[in-house]
Design a protein around this motif. Structure first.
Motif, mmCIF file in Angstrom:
data_model
loop_
_atom_site.group_PDB
_atom_site.id
_atom_site.type_symbol
_atom_site.label_atom_id
_atom_site.label_comp_id
_atom_site.label_asym_id
_atom_site.label_seq_id
_atom_site.Cartn_x
_atom_site.Cartn_y
_atom_site.Cartn_z
ATOM 1 N N VAL A 2 0.703 -0.768 0.031
ATOM 2 C CA VAL A 2 0.157 -0.115 0.506
ATOM 3 C C VAL A 2 0.942 1.333 0.163
ATOM 4 N N ALA A 3 1.418 0.927 0.935
ATOM 5 C CA ALA A 3 2.810 2.203 0.343
ATOM 6 C C ALA A 3 3.165 2.690 -0.596
ATOM 7 N N VAL A 4 3.442 1.564 -1.157
ATOM 8 C CA VAL A 4 4.434 1.140 -2.823
ATOM 9 C C VAL A 4 3.518 2.408 -3.400
ATOM 10 N N ALA A 5 2.145 1.821 -3.811
ATOM 11 C CA ALA A 5 1.358 2.377 -4.067
ATOM 12 C C ALA A 5 1.201 3.736 -3.969
ATOM 13 N N ALA A 6 0.905 4.195 -2.991
ATOM 14 C CA ALA A 6 0.603 5.274 -2.419
ATOM 15 C C ALA A 6 2.259 6.508 -3.449
ATOM 16 N N VAL A 7 3.360 5.891 -3.162
ATOM 17 C CA VAL A 7 3.704 6.588 -3.207
ATOM 18 C C VAL A 7 4.289 6.997 -4.958
ATOM 19 N N LEU A 8 3.482 5.073 -5.109
ATOM 20 C CA LEU A 8 3.858 5.490 -7.110
ATOM 21 C C LEU A 8 2.212 6.485 -7.367
ATOM 22 N N LEU A 9 1.761 7.028 -7.014
ATOM 23 C CA LEU A 9 0.168 8.228 -7.126
ATOM 24 C C LEU A 9 1.101 9.353 -6.847
ATOM 25 N N LEU A 10 1.803 9.622 -5.298
ATOM 26 C CA LEU A 10 3.137 11.051 -5.357
ATOM 27 C C LEU A 10 4.012 11.087 -6.251
ATOM 28 N N VAL A 11 4.360 9.818 -7.451
ATOM 29 C CA VAL A 11 4.958 10.570 -8.368
ATOM 30 C C VAL A 11 4.982 10.451 -9.095
ATOM 31 N N GLY A 12 3.560 9.971 -9.723
ATOM 32 C CA GLY A 12 2.067 9.998 -10.421
ATOM 33 C C GLY A 12 1.761 12.230 -10.675
ATOM 34 N N ALA A 13 1.372 12.390 -9.380
ATOM 35 C CA ALA A 13 1.410 13.882 -9.078
ATOM 36 C C ALA A 13 1.936 14.724 -9.877
ATOM 37 N N ALA A 14 3.174 14.057 -9.388
ATOM 38 C CA ALA A 14 4.506 15.438 -9.625
ATOM 39 C C ALA A 14 5.113 15.693 -10.504
ATOM 40 N N ILE A 15 4.987 14.594 -11.833
ATOM 41 C CA ILE A 15 5.407 14.215 -12.693
ATOM 42 C C ILE A 15 4.015 15.555 -13.950
ATOM 43 N N PRO A 16 2.764 15.826 -13.405
ATOM 44 C CA PRO A 16 1.825 16.163 -13.859
ATOM 45 C C PRO A 16 1.953 17.378 -13.981
ATOM 46 N N ALA A 17 2.089 18.038 -12.780
ATOM 47 C CA ALA A 17 2.328 19.076 -11.407
ATOM 48 C C ALA A 17 3.763 19.931 -12.551
ATOM 49 N N SER A 18 5.010 19.558 -12.632
ATOM 50 C CA SER A 18 5.494 20.101 -13.149
ATOM 51 C C SER A 18 5.150 20.629 -14.733
ATOM 52 N N MET A 19 4.664 19.657 -15.080
ATOM 53 C CA MET A 19 3.578 19.234 -16.353
ATOM 54 C C MET A 19 3.458 21.014 -16.563
ATOM 55 N N MET A 20 2.265 20.893 -16.176
ATOM 56 C CA MET A 20 1.626 22.337 -15.701
ATOM 57 C C MET A 20 1.597 23.062 -15.994
ATOM 58 N N PHE A 21 3.230 23.523 -15.063
ATOM 59 C CA PHE A 21 3.177 25.000 -15.441
ATOM 60 C C PHE A 21 3.732 25.049 -16.878
ATOM 61 N N ALA A 22 4.201 24.245 -17.757
ATOM 62 C CA ALA A 22 4.702 24.377 -18.917
ATOM 63 C C ALA A 22 3.677 24.376 -20.098
ATOM 64 N N ASN A 23 2.686 23.863 -19.800
ATOM 65 C CA ASN A 23 1.612 24.207 -20.503
ATOM 66 C C ASN A 23 0.461 24.644 -20.350
ATOM 67 N N GLY A 24 0.410 26.502 -20.909
ATOM 68 C CA GLY A 24 -0.680 26.826 -19.653
ATOM 69 C C GLY A 24 -1.779 26.658 -20.371
ATOM 70 N N PRO A 25 -2.523 26.448 -21.004
ATOM 71 C CA PRO A 25 -4.560 25.835 -21.352
ATOM 72 C C PRO A 25 -5.095 24.387 -20.665
ATOM 73 N N SER A 26 -4.013 23.727 -20.321
ATOM 74 C CA SER A 26 -4.488 22.919 -19.768
ATOM 75 C C SER A 26 -4.098 22.707 -17.910
ATOM 76 N N VAL A 27 -4.694 24.077 -17.281
ATOM 77 C CA VAL A 27 -3.892 23.845 -16.331
ATOM 78 C C VAL A 27 -4.865 24.218 -15.099
ATOM 79 N N ALA A 28 -5.607 23.909 -15.381
ATOM 80 C CA ALA A 28 -7.159 23.413 -14.286
ATOM 81 C C ALA A 28 -7.268 21.734 -15.063
ATOM 82 N N THR A 29 -7.091 21.270 -15.324
ATOM 83 C CA THR A 29 -7.180 20.015 -16.225
ATOM 84 C C THR A 29 -6.221 19.412 -15.253
ATOM 85 N N GLY A 30 -5.297 19.657 -15.411
ATOM 86 C CA GLY A 30 -3.529 18.943 -14.534
ATOM 87 C C GLY A 30 -4.015 18.917 -12.899
ATOM 88 N N LEU A 31 -4.457 20.818 -12.959
ATOM 89 C CA LEU A 31 -4.799 20.937 -11.234
ATOM 90 C C LEU A 31 -5.477 19.908 -10.952
#
Length: 119
Positions: free
Chosen positions: A13-42
């Motif tokens: 369960v801890a590994v699955a939660a960490v994978l979700l956190l990593v999955g959240a970090a990747i779109p968060a970093s890309m969200m600031f590069a791509n302007g139009p999809s900021v709300a969807t990414g957030l």
């Protein structure tokens, strides 16, 4: 003997939660590069963070929705495999691993169903 007031989170369960956190970090970093999809990414980042927190707390709903979203992600990735690059393949594998970690190990099942530990 020291009594613990809280149960320990099982490793799958801890590994699955960490994978979700990593999955959240990747779109968060890309969200600031791509302007139009900021709300969807957030919204996606907040959803992944909420699911990871729910898994950590032992919420059955979080397990259900994480399994649903990860299964849909795997299915979508398989359908669009011809267009997927290395990141798409990594996303498919990570989503499949999350589903496996939440559904297969007995420690994960006990965590979400609040069953007593054996032994």
């Amino acid at each position: 003997m020291i009594e613990q007031s809280q149960r320990r989170v099982p490793m799958p369960v801890a590994v699955a939660a960490v994978l979700l956190l990593v999955g959240a970090a990747i779109p968060a970093s890309m969200m600031f590069a791509n302007g139009p999809s900021v709300a969807t990414g957030l919204i996606g980042v907040l959803l992944l963070l909420a699911l990871a927190y729910g898994l950590w707390r032992g919420s059955g709903r979080a397990r259900f929705w994480t399994t649903v979203f990860s299964t849909v992600s795997v299915g979508y990735g398989v359908v669009t495999i011809t267009e997927a690059g290395a990141s798409g393949l990594l996303q498919i594998v990570a989503a499949a691993v999350v589903v496996g970690l939440l559904l297969v190990p007995a420690s994960s099942r006990r965590w979400f169903h609040d069953l007593p530990t054996e032994g």
